[in-house]
Each structure stands twice: as structure tokens, then as C-alpha cells.
Design an enzyme around this catalytic site. Structure first.
Site, PDB file in Angstrom:
ATOM      1  N   GLU A   1       8.606   8.280  -4.741  1.00 42.19           N
ATOM      2  CA  GLU A   1       7.475   8.568  -3.861  1.00 42.19           C
ATOM      3  C   GLU A   1       7.969   9.381  -2.662  1.00 42.19           C
ATOM      4  O   GLU A   1       9.062   9.168  -2.155  1.00 42.19           O
ATOM      5  CB  GLU A   1       6.852   7.257  -3.374  1.00 42.19           C
ATOM      6  CG  GLU A   1       5.656   7.444  -2.448  1.00 42.19           C
ATOM      7  CD  GLU A   1       5.116   6.125  -1.933  1.00 42.19           C
ATOM      8  OE1 GLU A   1       3.905   6.079  -1.626  1.00 42.19           O
ATOM      9  OE2 GLU A   1       5.882   5.149  -1.820  1.00 42.19           O
TER      10      GLU A   1
ATOM     11  N   LYS B   1      -2.260   8.563  -5.403  1.00 44.50           N
ATOM     12  CA  LYS B   1      -2.082   7.128  -5.175  1.00 44.50           C
ATOM     13  C   LYS B   1      -3.410   6.476  -4.800  1.00 44.50           C
ATOM     14  O   LYS B   1      -4.112   6.933  -3.900  1.00 44.50           O
ATOM     15  CB  LYS B   1      -1.057   6.913  -4.072  1.00 44.50           C
ATOM     16  CG  LYS B   1      -0.683   5.467  -3.798  1.00 44.50           C
ATOM     17  CD  LYS B   1       0.400   5.415  -2.728  1.00 44.50           C
ATOM     18  CE  LYS B   1       0.852   4.002  -2.431  1.00 44.50           C
ATOM     19  NZ  LYS B   1       1.907   3.993  -1.381  1.00 44.50           N
TER      20      LYS B   1
ATOM     21  N   CYS C   1       4.240   3.270  -6.082  1.00 43.39           N
ATOM     22  CA  CYS C   1       4.659   2.282  -5.087  1.00 43.39           C
ATOM     23  C   CYS C   1       3.721   1.072  -5.001  1.00 43.39           C
ATOM     24  O   CYS C   1       3.729   0.217  -5.875  1.00 43.39           O
ATOM     25  CB  CYS C   1       4.836   2.963  -3.735  1.00 43.39           C
ATOM     26  SG  CYS C   1       5.879   2.030  -2.579  1.00 43.39           S
TER      27      CYS C   1
END
Length: 292
Positions: free
Chosen positions: A49, A121, A162
Site C-alpha cells: 500500500e 480501497k 490493508c
């Protein structure tokens, strides 16, 4: 129902980085990591990330973020994928959008350098941790709205980034749609990584009968944050196939045979054995047993 895809084998690599505030220096580190992975025979290479830059200050980040078509890291990644003839998965980088916020976006490049997959995300890391550590990603990033998967010649790959790893329904949906490999590129804080990184990645692998590849940021960064490192590749039975057992930059690799995903799902068919149910809480004042 669970969808089957063509079975295959490939060598996966996860590049552990310590991205700083300068995109140009991060591009050099990216190229070094990719070359290391390719030298070890990787067909698919994943980075963490925020590969392009880790910048905590919002104003400073907005001063360097670029649109996708003009982003230097995107151009460098396309060149790396084509020059090495690999599938290169940039775990994420910050991308300017038309709105007031930016996107935390993954990119997957084919061996010809073309972008064949994108994922923004979905889940924002808005938390207050011990010792005063606090994060509000939603103040800077626009959450994604669409889960993503892609068919590669050797496997069906599901995208995550993440904090997404704490939302098992995302990865279950991908597994139910046939994903045999799940990706979790990350910049986990040291505090949360020490507590939960290993168990979360192994749990996502086990409950979905899928491989999990998680390239991570590691160490103390220029913007002051500290990330956990410990990039990992986990098999569908929850075994750790490869791990960077530290927070230093480096590369891990592992051979993956996606038939192991089908085998794990055959042994423990929890995806097929799911049943619908109603959730209710009884009125305990009438003496009945409460359920929740």
C-alpha cells in the site's frame, strides 16, 4: 455457488518497502525490488500500500499527488512490467480524482505494460489507538465502492488493501466468485501489526480456502509513522509459505499451485455449507433465552 477457474501454477513475490515522501526515490526502490523479484523467477510481483509515497500531512500529500495519466510511478510501473514481462501489482498509490479527496488505488499491469486492473480501497482506517496514535483516512481519501477481481492466466485474483483485511465479507464474496488468490498489500502500523497481522491474514486464507499475498511497508518512515513489515504469503490451509520476518526492505517469493485452493475447499467446504439465517434478540424479561 463457488465458481471454478482454470488451474495453474506461478511464482509470486511480495516486495517489502519503506516508502518515503519523495515519489522519485520510491520509484528507484520499486525498480530495485522488482528486479530482485524477477531475478528469483517471479511471474507476479506485488508491492505494498502507498508504494508511491507515504505522506501523513494532508497538504504535503496533495501537493505531490497526480492524476493517473500523469503519475510518474504509474509510468515507471508500466515500463517495469513490460521490460520484465511480468504481472506487476502496485499495492496502491495516491491518485488525484475530480473530487476534493484522492483515491487509494491499486493497479495491476500485464506483461505488455497495460493496466488490466484497478481497485480503490473501500474501508477507511479511522481509528484511535493506544498511546495517542490516531488516523482518519476518510478525511483525505474517497472510499471505493466496488470490490474487484481479475482472471490471470494462472489464477483468479481478488483485490484488497490493508484495513480491508478486517472485513471478511469482502474476501468471502471474492472466494464465492472463484478467487483462489487474495491480495492484501498494506501499510499496517507497528502497534496493530504486532497484535493482529499474522492472525488476520491466516484467517482470511483459511476461511476462504485461498492463498493470501500481502506485501507490506516496514520500519520508521520519513513522515514519522512506523509500519510493521512482515510481508507474507499464506496458503489455503493457513500455512505461511514465505515471510519477511523483519521490517527492512526486501523480497519474498513462493511457488503457488492454485489446485491447493480447490483441495482446501473440498476438505472444509464452508463456502458451500453456508446457510441463511435470521438474527434476532429475544425479550429476556419474559424468561426466554436471549440470542444475538
Amino acid at each position: 455457488m463457488v465458481v471454478d477457474v482454470v488451474e495453474g501454477k506461478f511464482r509470486a513475490a511480495a516486495v517489502q518497502m519503506r516508502s518515503g515522501v519523495d515519489p522519485d526515490r520510491n520509484i528507484v526502490a520499486l525498480a530495485d525490488g522488482v528486479r530482485d523479484a524477477v531475478s528469483q523467477g517471479a511471474h507476479y510481483v506485488q508491492t505494498p500500500e502507498m508504494t508511491g509515497a507515504l505522506v501523513r500531512d494532508r497538504a504535503s500529500l496533495f501537493s505531490i499527488v497526480e492524476r493517473e495519466e500523469s503519475d510518474r510511478l504509474i509510468a515507471a510501473a508500466a515500463n517495469l512490467a513490460s521490460s520484465h514481462s511480468i504481472y506487476l501489482h502496485i499495492g496502491s498509490t495516491a491518485i488525484k480524482t475530480d473530487g476534493e479527496k484522492i483515491a487509494n488505488r491499486s493497479f495491476l499491469f500485464a506483461p505488455d505494460g497495460k493496466i488490466i486492473g484497478r481497485y480503490d480501497k473501500i474501508h477507511m482506517f479511522d481509528v484511535d489507538l493506544d498511546n495517542g496514535e490516531s488516523w482518519r483516512e476518510s478525511a483525505t481519501y474517497q472510499p471505493g465502492r466496488h470490490a474487484g477481481m481479475i482472471d490471470l492466466p494462472f489464477a483468479r485474483l481478488g483485490f484488497g488493501i490493508c484495513y480491508d483485511v478486517r472485513f471478511p465479507e469482502l474476501f468471502q464474496a471474492q472466494a464465492l466468485a472463484g478467487a483462489q488468490v487474495l491480495s492484501v498489500p498494506a501499510a499496517f502500523t507497528r502497534q496493530t501489526g504486532e497484535a493482529h497481522w499474522h492472525v488476520l491474514l491466516r484467517a482470511r486464507a483459511i476461511e476462504n480456502g485461498a492463498f493470501v499475498i500481502a506485501a507490506a511497508q516496514g520500519g520508521v518512515h520519513e513522515d514519522g509513522r512506523e509500519t510493521y513489515g512482515h510481508s507474507m504469503i499464506v496458503d489455503p490451509w493457513g500455512r505461511i509459505l514465505a515471510e519477511a520476518n523483519h521490517d527492512e526492505p526486501g523480497v519474498i517469493v513462493s511457488d503457488i499451485d492454485v489446485r491447493a485452493s480447490n483441495q482446501a475447499r473440498s476438505k472444509i467446504p464452508n463456502l458451500k455449507n453456508r446457510r441463511p439465517f435470521d438474527l434476532h434478540t429475544a425479550d429476556v424479561t419474559d424468561g426466554s433465552r436471549a440470542s444475538a
